[in-house]
Design a protein around this motif. Structure first.
Motif, mmCIF file in Angstrom:
data_model
loop_
_atom_site.group_PDB
_atom_site.id
_atom_site.type_symbol
_atom_site.label_atom_id
_atom_site.label_comp_id
_atom_site.label_asym_id
_atom_site.label_seq_id
_atom_site.Cartn_x
_atom_site.Cartn_y
_atom_site.Cartn_z
ATOM 1 N N SER A 56 0.820 -1.207 0.000
ATOM 2 C CA SER A 56 0.000 0.000 0.000
ATOM 3 C C SER A 56 0.851 1.253 0.000
ATOM 4 N N ARG A 93 0.087 5.794 0.207
ATOM 5 C CA ARG A 93 -0.877 6.885 0.315
ATOM 6 C C ARG A 93 -0.263 8.132 -0.288
ATOM 7 N N TYR A 116 -14.053 6.360 -10.043
ATOM 8 C CA TYR A 116 -12.810 5.615 -10.176
ATOM 9 C C TYR A 116 -12.704 4.971 -11.556
ATOM 10 N N VAL A 119 -8.958 0.361 -10.896
ATOM 11 C CA VAL A 119 -8.565 0.599 -9.502
ATOM 12 C C VAL A 119 -9.728 0.475 -8.529
ATOM 13 N N ARG A 123 -9.731 -1.050 -4.844
ATOM 14 C CA ARG A 123 -8.363 -1.059 -4.316
ATOM 15 C C ARG A 123 -7.909 0.335 -3.888
ATOM 16 N N PHE A 124 -8.347 1.350 -4.613
ATOM 17 C CA PHE A 124 -7.934 2.725 -4.327
ATOM 18 C C PHE A 124 -9.102 3.509 -3.737
ATOM 19 N N LEU A 175 -4.896 9.898 -2.006
ATOM 20 C CA LEU A 175 -5.214 8.658 -2.712
ATOM 21 C C LEU A 175 -4.610 7.511 -1.920
ATOM 22 N N MET A 199 -3.874 3.783 -1.792
ATOM 23 C CA MET A 199 -3.731 2.717 -2.775
ATOM 24 C C MET A 199 -3.373 1.427 -2.065
ATOM 25 N N LEU A 204 -1.609 -3.111 -4.347
ATOM 26 C CA LEU A 204 -0.955 -2.581 -5.539
ATOM 27 C C LEU A 204 -0.432 -3.690 -6.437
ATOM 28 N N ASP A 230 0.228 -0.896 -11.825
ATOM 29 C CA ASP A 230 -0.059 0.417 -11.252
ATOM 30 C C ASP A 230 1.165 1.337 -11.318
ATOM 31 N N TYR A 268 2.200 9.560 -10.927
ATOM 32 C CA TYR A 268 0.854 9.966 -10.524
ATOM 33 C C TYR A 268 0.815 11.492 -10.387
#
Length: 121
Positions: A17, A19, A59, A63, A66-67, A80, A82, A85, A89, A93
């Protein structure tokens, strides 16, 4: 006039994960939609998730589940989260905000500089 600064990218193993955070500053009267986009090498920039000022979110199918996108209107920030992953991905970003500048009644789209997310298999 408006600056968007992203943070939180990095290298993570598949299943992990991250963020991402994005804070807007400058001549801001109001921020309408905020969102996250990504661009992988050799591919076009694509929408990941967007959120309105009232908290309604959308979304990309890739994703969903998951996000999670969220925002703090008091801080002019968008996040965000996430999870789960995948290597696909991996991308840069970008944060995007539709901003009404102080003294204006029109909105303009602003972009952050991007943050790299790399997911290893």
């Amino acid at each position: 006039q408006v600056r968007l600064v992203e943070s939180g990218g990095g290298l993570v193993q598949a299943g992990g994960s991250l963020r991402l955070s994005c804070a807007a500053s400058g001549s801001i009267s109001k921020i309408n939609d905020m969102g996250w986009y990504r661009q992988a090498p050799g591919k076009q920039r694509e929408l990941v998730a967007t959120i309105t000022s009232l908290g309604s979110s959308k979304y990309a199918d890739s994703v969903k589940g998951r996000f999670t996108i969220s925002r703090d209107n008091a801080k002019n920030a968008v996040y965000l989260q996430m999870n789960s992953l995948k290597p696909e991905d991996t991308a840069v970003y970008y944060c995007n905000a539709d901003v009404v500048n102080i003294g204006s009644y029109l909105s303009y789209g602003y972009w952050g500089q991007g943050t790299q997310v790399t997911v290893s298999s």
